[in-house]
Design an enzyme around this catalytic site. Structure first.
Site, PDB file in Angstrom:
ATOM      1  N   ARG A 148      -1.331 -14.700   3.862  1.00 18.58           N
ATOM      2  CA  ARG A 148      -2.188 -14.028   4.853  1.00 18.58           C
ATOM      3  C   ARG A 148      -1.558 -14.156   6.268  1.00 18.58           C
ATOM      4  O   ARG A 148      -1.608 -13.229   7.057  1.00 18.58           O
ATOM      5  CB  ARG A 148      -3.574 -14.668   4.786  1.00 18.58           C
ATOM      6  CG  ARG A 148      -4.654 -13.980   5.529  1.00 18.58           C
ATOM      7  CD  ARG A 148      -5.322 -12.859   4.757  1.00 18.58           C
ATOM      8  NE  ARG A 148      -6.219 -12.123   5.631  1.00 18.58           N
ATOM      9  CZ  ARG A 148      -6.788 -10.976   5.380  1.00 18.58           C
ATOM     10  NH1 ARG A 148      -6.564 -10.362   4.238  1.00 18.58           N
ATOM     11  NH2 ARG A 148      -7.566 -10.385   6.223  1.00 18.58           N
ATOM     12  N   TYR A 184     -12.586  -2.714  -2.877  1.00 19.24           N
ATOM     13  CA  TYR A 184     -13.202  -2.755  -1.555  1.00 19.24           C
ATOM     14  C   TYR A 184     -14.733  -2.842  -1.632  1.00 19.24           C
ATOM     15  O   TYR A 184     -15.418  -2.452  -0.679  1.00 19.24           O
ATOM     16  CB  TYR A 184     -12.768  -1.540  -0.733  1.00 19.24           C
ATOM     17  CG  TYR A 184     -11.378  -1.688  -0.140  1.00 19.24           C
ATOM     18  CD1 TYR A 184     -10.987  -2.874   0.479  1.00 19.24           C
ATOM     19  CD2 TYR A 184     -10.461  -0.645  -0.181  1.00 19.24           C
ATOM     20  CE1 TYR A 184      -9.716  -3.023   1.018  1.00 19.24           C
ATOM     21  CE2 TYR A 184      -9.183  -0.788   0.366  1.00 19.24           C
ATOM     22  CZ  TYR A 184      -8.828  -1.976   0.966  1.00 19.24           C
ATOM     23  OH  TYR A 184      -7.578  -2.129   1.514  1.00 19.24           O
ATOM     24  N   GLU A 224      -9.931 -10.471  -7.090  1.00 19.56           N
ATOM     25  CA  GLU A 224      -8.954  -9.381  -7.033  1.00 19.56           C
ATOM     26  C   GLU A 224      -7.908  -9.485  -8.147  1.00 19.56           C
ATOM     27  O   GLU A 224      -7.547  -8.481  -8.754  1.00 19.56           O
ATOM     28  CB  GLU A 224      -8.273  -9.375  -5.654  1.00 19.56           C
ATOM     29  CG  GLU A 224      -9.246  -8.961  -4.552  1.00 19.56           C
ATOM     30  CD  GLU A 224      -8.670  -9.118  -3.149  1.00 19.56           C
ATOM     31  OE1 GLU A 224      -7.494  -9.504  -3.019  1.00 19.56           O
ATOM     32  OE2 GLU A 224      -9.404  -8.860  -2.178  1.00 19.56           O
ATOM     33  N   THR A 231      -5.737  -7.569  10.483  1.00 20.81           N
ATOM     34  CA  THR A 231      -6.088  -6.260   9.913  1.00 20.81           C
ATOM     35  C   THR A 231      -5.637  -5.107  10.810  1.00 20.81           C
ATOM     36  O   THR A 231      -5.062  -4.128  10.336  1.00 20.81           O
ATOM     37  CB  THR A 231      -7.627  -6.191   9.714  1.00 20.81           C
ATOM     38  OG1 THR A 231      -8.039  -7.322   8.941  1.00 20.81           O
ATOM     39  CG2 THR A 231      -8.039  -4.917   9.004  1.00 20.81           C
ATOM     40  N   LYS A 243       0.832  -1.206   0.000  1.00 18.58           N
ATOM     41  CA  LYS A 243       0.000   0.000   0.000  1.00 18.58           C
ATOM     42  C   LYS A 243       0.876   1.270   0.000  1.00 18.58           C
ATOM     43  O   LYS A 243       2.092   1.191   0.246  1.00 18.58           O
ATOM     44  CB  LYS A 243      -0.923  -0.038   1.223  1.00 18.58           C
ATOM     45  CG  LYS A 243      -1.992  -1.148   1.166  1.00 18.58           C
ATOM     46  CD  LYS A 243      -2.830  -1.104   2.446  1.00 18.58           C
ATOM     47  CE  LYS A 243      -4.034  -2.021   2.398  1.00 18.58           C
ATOM     48  NZ  LYS A 243      -4.827  -1.948   3.650  1.00 18.58           N
ATOM     49  N   ARG A 279       2.284  -6.699   9.141  1.00 19.95           N
ATOM     50  CA  ARG A 279       1.458  -5.621   9.698  1.00 19.95           C
ATOM     51  C   ARG A 279       1.827  -5.316  11.152  1.00 19.95           C
ATOM     52  O   ARG A 279       1.791  -4.171  11.588  1.00 19.95           O
ATOM     53  CB  ARG A 279      -0.017  -5.997   9.578  1.00 19.95           C
ATOM     54  CG  ARG A 279      -0.527  -5.910   8.138  1.00 19.95           C
ATOM     55  CD  ARG A 279      -1.906  -6.519   7.995  1.00 19.95           C
ATOM     56  NE  ARG A 279      -2.555  -6.139   6.759  1.00 19.95           N
ATOM     57  CZ  ARG A 279      -3.779  -6.554   6.413  1.00 19.95           C
ATOM     58  NH1 ARG A 279      -4.452  -7.366   7.207  1.00 19.95           N
ATOM     59  NH2 ARG A 279      -4.311  -6.159   5.277  1.00 19.95           N
ATOM     60  N   HIS A 300      -1.834  -5.239   1.564  1.00 23.28           N
ATOM     61  CA  HIS A 300      -3.103  -5.958   1.399  1.00 23.28           C
ATOM     62  C   HIS A 300      -2.789  -7.349   0.882  1.00 23.28           C
ATOM     63  O   HIS A 300      -1.876  -7.513   0.074  1.00 23.28           O
ATOM     64  CB  HIS A 300      -4.013  -5.260   0.371  1.00 23.28           C
ATOM     65  CG  HIS A 300      -5.138  -6.153  -0.078  1.00 23.28           C
ATOM     66  ND1 HIS A 300      -6.302  -6.293   0.654  1.00 23.28           N
ATOM     67  CD2 HIS A 300      -5.257  -7.002  -1.131  1.00 23.28           C
ATOM     68  CE1 HIS A 300      -7.084  -7.178   0.048  1.00 23.28           C
ATOM     69  NE2 HIS A 300      -6.462  -7.628  -1.035  1.00 23.28           N
ATOM     70  N   ASN A 332      -1.846  -0.412   7.501  1.00 26.53           N
ATOM     71  CA  ASN A 332      -1.224  -1.723   7.720  1.00 26.53           C
ATOM     72  C   ASN A 332      -0.329  -2.178   6.568  1.00 26.53           C
ATOM     73  O   ASN A 332      -0.061  -3.349   6.401  1.00 26.53           O
ATOM     74  CB  ASN A 332      -2.296  -2.764   8.064  1.00 26.53           C
ATOM     75  CG  ASN A 332      -3.451  -2.739   7.089  1.00 26.53           C
ATOM     76  OD1 ASN A 332      -3.335  -2.174   5.997  1.00 26.53           O
ATOM     77  ND2 ASN A 332      -4.561  -3.356   7.448  1.00 26.53           N
TER      78      ASN A 332
HETATM   79  P1  ADP Z   1      -8.070  -6.791   5.362  1.00 22.04           P
HETATM   80  O1  ADP Z   1      -7.306  -5.701   4.650  1.00 22.04           O
HETATM   81  O2  ADP Z   1      -7.284  -7.398   6.496  1.00 22.04           O
HETATM   82  O3  ADP Z   1      -8.611  -7.850   4.426  1.00 22.04           O
HETATM   83  P2  ADP Z   1     -10.670  -5.454   5.578  1.00 22.04           P
HETATM   84  O4  ADP Z   1     -11.007  -5.912   4.189  1.00 22.04           O
HETATM   85  O5  ADP Z   1     -11.719  -5.665   6.635  1.00 22.04           O
HETATM   86  O6  ADP Z   1      -9.330  -6.113   6.111  1.00 22.04           O
HETATM   87  O7  ADP Z   1     -10.382  -3.899   5.559  1.00 22.04           O
HETATM   88  C1  ADP Z   1      -9.739  -3.251   4.470  1.00 22.04           C
HETATM   89  C2  ADP Z   1      -8.800  -2.179   4.997  1.00 22.04           C
HETATM   90  O8  ADP Z   1      -9.560  -1.131   5.644  1.00 22.04           O
HETATM   91  C3  ADP Z   1      -7.821  -2.665   6.071  1.00 22.04           C
HETATM   92  O9  ADP Z   1      -6.677  -3.280   5.532  1.00 22.04           O
HETATM   93  C4  ADP Z   1      -7.510  -1.396   6.817  1.00 22.04           C
HETATM   94  O10 ADP Z   1      -6.544  -0.596   6.135  1.00 22.04           O
HETATM   95  C5  ADP Z   1      -8.854  -0.668   6.801  1.00 22.04           C
HETATM   96  N1  ADP Z   1      -9.670  -0.998   7.987  1.00 22.04           N
HETATM   97  C6  ADP Z   1     -10.412  -2.117   8.188  1.00 22.04           C
HETATM   98  N2  ADP Z   1     -11.083  -2.098   9.350  1.00 22.04           N
HETATM   99  C7  ADP Z   1     -10.763  -0.921   9.927  1.00 22.04           C
HETATM  100  C8  ADP Z   1     -11.141  -0.289  11.164  1.00 22.04           C
HETATM  101  N3  ADP Z   1     -11.971  -0.869  12.034  1.00 22.04           N
HETATM  102  N4  ADP Z   1     -10.623   0.926  11.449  1.00 22.04           N
HETATM  103  C9  ADP Z   1      -9.781   1.531  10.589  1.00 22.04           C
HETATM  104  N5  ADP Z   1      -9.383   1.005   9.396  1.00 22.04           N
HETATM  105  C10 ADP Z   1      -9.863  -0.216   9.066  1.00 22.04           C
END
Ligand code: ADP
Length: 172
Positions: free
Chosen positions: A96, A54, A142, A102, A14, A113, A131, A128
């Site tokens: 993963r 997303y 994706e 996350t 990212k 992360r 992705h 983080n």
């Molecule tokens: P992941 O990236 O682990 O698959 P998600 O798809 O749920 O998780 O979320 C996408 C991205 O949105 C995360 O990688 C993170 O950057 C951000 N994010 C997710 N949940 C939160 C949260 N509760 N507060 C702030 N940022 C979040």
């Protein structure tokens, strides 16, 4: 004997990963999986791509969706990401695991992360740095979204040939 499946998965370094010069550290950590890179490119993420990427977040975490889109587009750091496709046995789960949870504060401290992520105190966004696809199904969605078959050295999903002529920029 436990059966392993050859899979492909998407990884995105990212914008915060790039601005913090973490690309080398991240690729080194991922190389521990012994998986093969079958696609890689640097790109500026258009809004449409970020929103499609997303798409499910919009329903799962509607309050997070707008800032997650901005974050991926580089509005908080730099407007580029590095997108990669990794291939090999159980690629989705293997990457993963190294990637970590996350929330960087809850992620295993030795995961990518856990090591490099932070929660932005102003925006609340989980920055983080990486992705990666969370399931085999989302990996297919994706990879098809981020890469064309011709950009991958090996394709895992169905392709088709079409004839097309369109304007393109080529070397002068
Ligand atoms: P992941 O990236 O682990 O698959 P998600 O798809 O749920 O998780 O979320 C996408 C991205 O949105 C995360 O990688 C993170 O950057 C951000 N994010 C997710 N949940 C939160 C949260 N509760 N507060 C702030 N940022 C979040």
């Amino acid at each position: 004997m436990i059966k392993t499946k050859i899979q492909q998965t998407l990884v995105i370094v990212k914008p915060d990963g790039l601005i913090k010069s973490l690309t080398g550290n991240i690729l080194t950590a991922l190389s521990e999986t012994k998986l093969k890179i079958v696609g890689a490119k640097i790109l500026k993420v258009p809004k449409k791509l970020a929103e499609l990427h997303y798409g499910d977040l919009k329903e799962r975490k509607p309050r997070v969706f707008p800032s997650a889109v901005k974050y991926l587009m580089g509005e908080f750091h730099t407007d580029r990401v590095l997108a990669l496709v990794y291939q090999g046995p159980d690629a989705v789960a293997n990457i993963r695991k190294i990637c970590g949870a996350t929330n960087p504060e809850e992620a295993d401290p030795v995961s990518i992360r856990g090591r490099y992520g932070r929660i932005n105190s102003k925006t609340g966004v989980f920055e983080n740095v990486i992705h990666t696809s969370e399931s085999v199904k989302s990996a297919e969605k994706e990879i098809r979204l981020w890469f064309q078959p011709g950009e991958l050295t090996e394709t895992a999903f169905k392709t088709q040939k079409i004839a097309r002529t369109e304007e393109a920029t080529i070397w002068a």
